[in-house]
Scaffold this motif. Structure first.
Motif, mmCIF file in Angstrom:
data_model
loop_
_atom_site.group_PDB
_atom_site.id
_atom_site.type_symbol
_atom_site.label_atom_id
_atom_site.label_comp_id
_atom_site.label_asym_id
_atom_site.label_seq_id
_atom_site.Cartn_x
_atom_site.Cartn_y
_atom_site.Cartn_z
ATOM 1 N N GLY A 131 0.817 -1.208 0.000
ATOM 2 C CA GLY A 131 0.000 0.000 0.000
ATOM 3 C C GLY A 131 0.848 1.254 0.000
ATOM 4 O O GLY A 131 0.550 2.233 -0.704
ATOM 5 N N GLU A 141 -5.666 5.278 -5.844
ATOM 6 C CA GLU A 141 -6.804 4.364 -5.734
ATOM 7 C C GLU A 141 -6.342 2.988 -5.275
ATOM 8 O O GLU A 141 -6.952 2.366 -4.395
ATOM 9 C CB GLU A 141 -7.543 4.271 -7.075
ATOM 10 C CG GLU A 141 -8.333 5.525 -7.434
ATOM 11 C CD GLU A 141 -9.386 5.861 -6.382
ATOM 12 O OE1 GLU A 141 -10.025 4.936 -5.863
ATOM 13 O OE2 GLU A 141 -9.542 7.060 -6.068
ATOM 14 N N GLN A 142 -5.271 2.499 -5.879
ATOM 15 C CA GLN A 142 -4.740 1.199 -5.481
ATOM 16 C C GLN A 142 -4.207 1.235 -4.054
ATOM 17 O O GLN A 142 -4.398 0.296 -3.283
ATOM 18 C CB GLN A 142 -3.626 0.776 -6.446
ATOM 19 C CG GLN A 142 -4.142 0.374 -7.829
ATOM 20 C CD GLN A 142 -3.009 0.172 -8.818
ATOM 21 O OE1 GLN A 142 -2.581 1.108 -9.471
ATOM 22 N NE2 GLN A 142 -2.530 -1.056 -8.919
ATOM 23 N N SER A 143 -3.563 2.331 -3.699
ATOM 24 C CA SER A 143 -3.042 2.473 -2.349
ATOM 25 C C SER A 143 -4.167 2.462 -1.332
ATOM 26 O O SER A 143 -4.109 1.757 -0.314
ATOM 27 C CB SER A 143 -2.252 3.786 -2.232
ATOM 28 O OG SER A 143 -1.795 3.978 -0.909
ATOM 29 N N ARG A 144 -5.214 3.238 -1.598
ATOM 30 C CA ARG A 144 -6.355 3.294 -0.677
ATOM 31 C C ARG A 144 -6.995 1.922 -0.524
ATOM 32 O O ARG A 144 -7.334 1.485 0.586
ATOM 33 C CB ARG A 144 -7.380 4.302 -1.193
ATOM 34 C CG ARG A 144 -8.551 4.535 -0.239
ATOM 35 C CD ARG A 144 -9.579 5.477 -0.820
ATOM 36 N NE ARG A 144 -9.057 6.835 -0.974
ATOM 37 C CZ ARG A 144 -8.751 7.399 -2.127
ATOM 38 N NH1 ARG A 144 -8.896 6.703 -3.259
ATOM 39 N NH2 ARG A 144 -8.301 8.626 -2.189
ATOM 40 N N SER A 145 -7.131 1.218 -1.650
ATOM 41 C CA SER A 145 -7.745 -0.115 -1.619
ATOM 42 C C SER A 145 -6.923 -1.090 -0.779
ATOM 43 O O SER A 145 -7.463 -1.853 0.029
ATOM 44 C CB SER A 145 -7.893 -0.647 -3.049
ATOM 45 O OG SER A 145 -8.385 -1.972 -3.044
ATOM 46 N N VAL A 146 -5.602 -1.059 -0.956
ATOM 47 C CA VAL A 146 -4.731 -1.965 -0.201
ATOM 48 C C VAL A 146 -4.750 -1.630 1.283
ATOM 49 O O VAL A 146 -4.818 -2.526 2.134
ATOM 50 C CB VAL A 146 -3.282 -1.896 -0.745
ATOM 51 C CG1 VAL A 146 -2.329 -2.662 0.179
ATOM 52 C CG2 VAL A 146 -3.219 -2.482 -2.146
ATOM 53 N N LYS A 148 -7.156 -0.196 2.989
ATOM 54 C CA LYS A 148 -8.450 -0.601 3.540
ATOM 55 C C LYS A 148 -8.484 -2.111 3.763
ATOM 56 O O LYS A 148 -9.025 -2.597 4.764
ATOM 57 C CB LYS A 148 -9.581 -0.177 2.600
ATOM 58 C CG LYS A 148 -9.861 1.321 2.642
ATOM 59 C CD LYS A 148 -11.035 1.681 1.735
ATOM 60 C CE LYS A 148 -11.364 3.176 1.854
ATOM 61 N NZ LYS A 148 -12.491 3.545 0.965
ATOM 62 N N GLU A 149 -7.897 -2.854 2.828
ATOM 63 C CA GLU A 149 -7.800 -4.301 2.993
ATOM 64 C C GLU A 149 -6.941 -4.637 4.209
ATOM 65 O O GLU A 149 -7.262 -5.548 4.980
ATOM 66 C CB GLU A 149 -7.192 -4.926 1.737
ATOM 67 C CG GLU A 149 -7.054 -6.444 1.799
ATOM 68 C CD GLU A 149 -6.352 -7.037 0.589
ATOM 69 O OE1 GLU A 149 -6.054 -8.253 0.622
ATOM 70 O OE2 GLU A 149 -6.084 -6.283 -0.376
#
Length: 534
Positions: A131, A141-146, A148-149
């Motif tokens: 992340g 977007e990818q950073s935020r998604s990771v 949050k995961e």
């Protein structure tokens, strides 16, 4: 290289570099490994000592700018270690080098994903680092998604606070940071050349009494001695309140430290770092090259060869400058980076080569390349991925017939079986009663990447460059070789001198007799562009 959040970056770098205990080559180091005899065999313990040594050595190589070589050491540690945690730490180190120093963040992301899948105990760390890497890459977007995961999987995880903090910075749409572009034409960069950081005293002087040295508000004179007194700088025996002294003169300055001395252009900057004097030479990159090119090549070589060497050296120095913004220096003054011999080594022919190519840098996809060069390719340049474990499109394996005409093209070494056993034993590898040494893995150029050593008690697979052929064991000039057993001897017959990757200096010396310097650079760094940046 982008200027990322310095606190987060330094924290991540420190965590990777100091992921394990300091290890020595001695067998006693095994006592500090979290393993027990009941769990692992003596061979496993031996391998773990080797793995940790290579991880520590990789940290050292990063410090001196040998990024490809650091990757190679991490891969060696991964090969050796029986511990999943150590293998994961080595993979983390490899990912850090790829993203921070080799402009390959996508490859680093793949490694973090691989660690998460292969080593469940490291899944939390690998997910957080993935992340953070996407955040560095401006892939928000990818950073935020990771992240949050990460928070979902590890609600009380070690990095929850950091993950939430980074997410909070991405609540509003954030424009990607503009990519750092090479210096525009007309702006020649300066370099911070590290002369030394391991001495307690030094002197700086000028050639005649008619010249003088100035140290800012501390005055001017013809010679100064700087030493450490307590935790303060002392100038000519007197403590000063200044934490840094900068010496300037209208003529080159002679700097003497330890057993070395050299005359340099520019400014000499002295401070204290970690209890020792840090001696920097602040000089323009073109003035720096006047001392580097004759030290890295022969001034008698063809003019076009000297021009090619000047461009390769300039590109290397500029690449390091862009990738060491978080450090206190840009390049070392010796073969750790490029040999910087000082004004006394300058030559009118190499000075002309520097002048004729002023500001010219080799680029790949509009970025300066890491212009690796080797003494002699042995007739076949090496693929950087095969040798170092990190590939670059401009560092490939290809036939290089010109190098076979130059010096250092071929060599021969002969060792008794017992001597090989003893040398390996000295670094902690036991192979009593060697029966055979055979190539196990070869790269595209034919270089032997790994060998299999069969002995009375079994067999052991080791990397050629980092183990058997390294300076710790047989000190083989290159790994483009053949291995033959003759009675109780092993004969290593090889070609080339160095790692074989990139520009071959002796090959360029031959090519320069009939080719322009741009042709030489195109050959050794294919698919690149030669541009004038200042």
């Amino acid at each position: 290289m982008k200027k990322y959040n310095s606190v987060l970056f330094i924290s991540l770098l420190a965590a990777i570099l100091f992921c394990g205990p300091a290890m020595s080559e001695s067998a006693s180091a095994a006592s500090r490994i979290p393993m027990t005899v009941q769990q692992y065999s003596a061979s496993d313990l031996e391998d773990q000592v080797q793995a940790q040594w290579h991880i520590n050595y990789a940290s050292y190589l990063i410090d001196i700018g040998k990024y490809f070589e650091a990757i190679e050491q991490y891969d060696t540690a991964i090969d050796y270690s029986p511990l999943a945690k150590t293998r994961a730490h080595a993979m983390f180190g490899k990912a850090m080098v790829l993203s921070t120093f080799l402009d390959a963040p996508e490859k680093a992301a793949e490694i973090y994903k691989e660690v998460g899948k292969k080593y469940p105990e490291q899944a939390e760390t690998s997910l957080y680092r993935l992340g953070f890497l996407y955040y560095q890459m401006s892939k928000y977007e990818q950073s935020r998604s990771v992240f949050k995961e990460y928070i979902k999987k590890f609600p009380v995880g070690r990095f929850r606070y950091q993950a939430e903090a980074i997410i909070s910075t991405m609540k509003e749409p954030v424009k990607p940071e503009p990519e750092v572009k090479p210096t525009p034409v007309g702006e020649e960069p300066g370099l911070r050349v590290c002369l030394s950081r391991r001495v307690n005293s030094m002197t700086v002087s000028v050639g005649t009494k008619n010249d003088e040295i100035c140290a800012g508000e501390l005055g001017c004179g013809t010679e100064y001695k700087v030493a450490i007194s307590g935790n303060k700088l002392a100038l000519n025996g007197r403590k000063v309140t200044a934490t840094r002294i900068k010496f300037t003169s209208k003529v080159p300055l002679k700097v003497a430290y330890g057993k070395e001395s050299k005359k340099v252009r520019g400014v000499v900057d002295v401070s204290i770092r970690r209890g020792k004097l840090l001696i920097l030479n602040i000089v323009s990159i073109e003035e720096y090259l006047k001392s580097v090119v004759p030290a890295e090549s022969y001034a008698s070589w063809p003019e076009e060869t000297l021009k090619a060497q000047a461009v390769a050296a300039r590109t290397y120095a500029y690449y390091q400058k862009l990738h060491r913004t978080h450090l206190f220096y840009d390049v070392y003054a010796d073969t750790y980076d490029q040999m910087y011999a000082g004004v006394d080594r300058e030559d009118k022919r190499t000075n002309k080569a520097v002048k004729d190519t002023r500001g010219q840098v080799v680029l790949y996809k509009k970025k300066p390349i890491l212009s690796q060069y080797t003494a002699n390719s042995g007739g076949f340049t090496a693929d950087s991925k095969a040798i170092f474990g990190a590939g670059k499109k401009y560092l490939i394996a290809q036939k290089d017939p010109a190098s076979l005409k130059g010096k250092m093209a071929s060599w021969n070494r002969k060792f008794r079986s017992g001597d090989i056993e003893a040398k390996l034993k000295k670094i902690g590898i036991s192979v009593p009663g060697i029966q055979s040494i055979e190539a196990l893995e070869k790269g595209p150029s034919g270089r032997i990447i790994k060998v299999r050593i069969k002995y009375k008690g079994g067999q052991k697979d080791v990397r050629t460059r980092t183990t058997l052929g390294s300076s710790r064991v047989l000190s083989l000039p290159d790994i483009l070789l053949k291995i033959e057993k003759k009675k109780d001897y092993y004969v290593f017959t090889g070609h080339g001198w160095g790692h074989g990757v990139g520009y071959s200096q002796w090959g360029a010396a031959e090519m320069g007799k009939k080719n322009k310097y741009s042709t030489i650079l195109d050959f050794y760094y294919p698919d690149t562009d030669l541009k004038q940046l200042w």
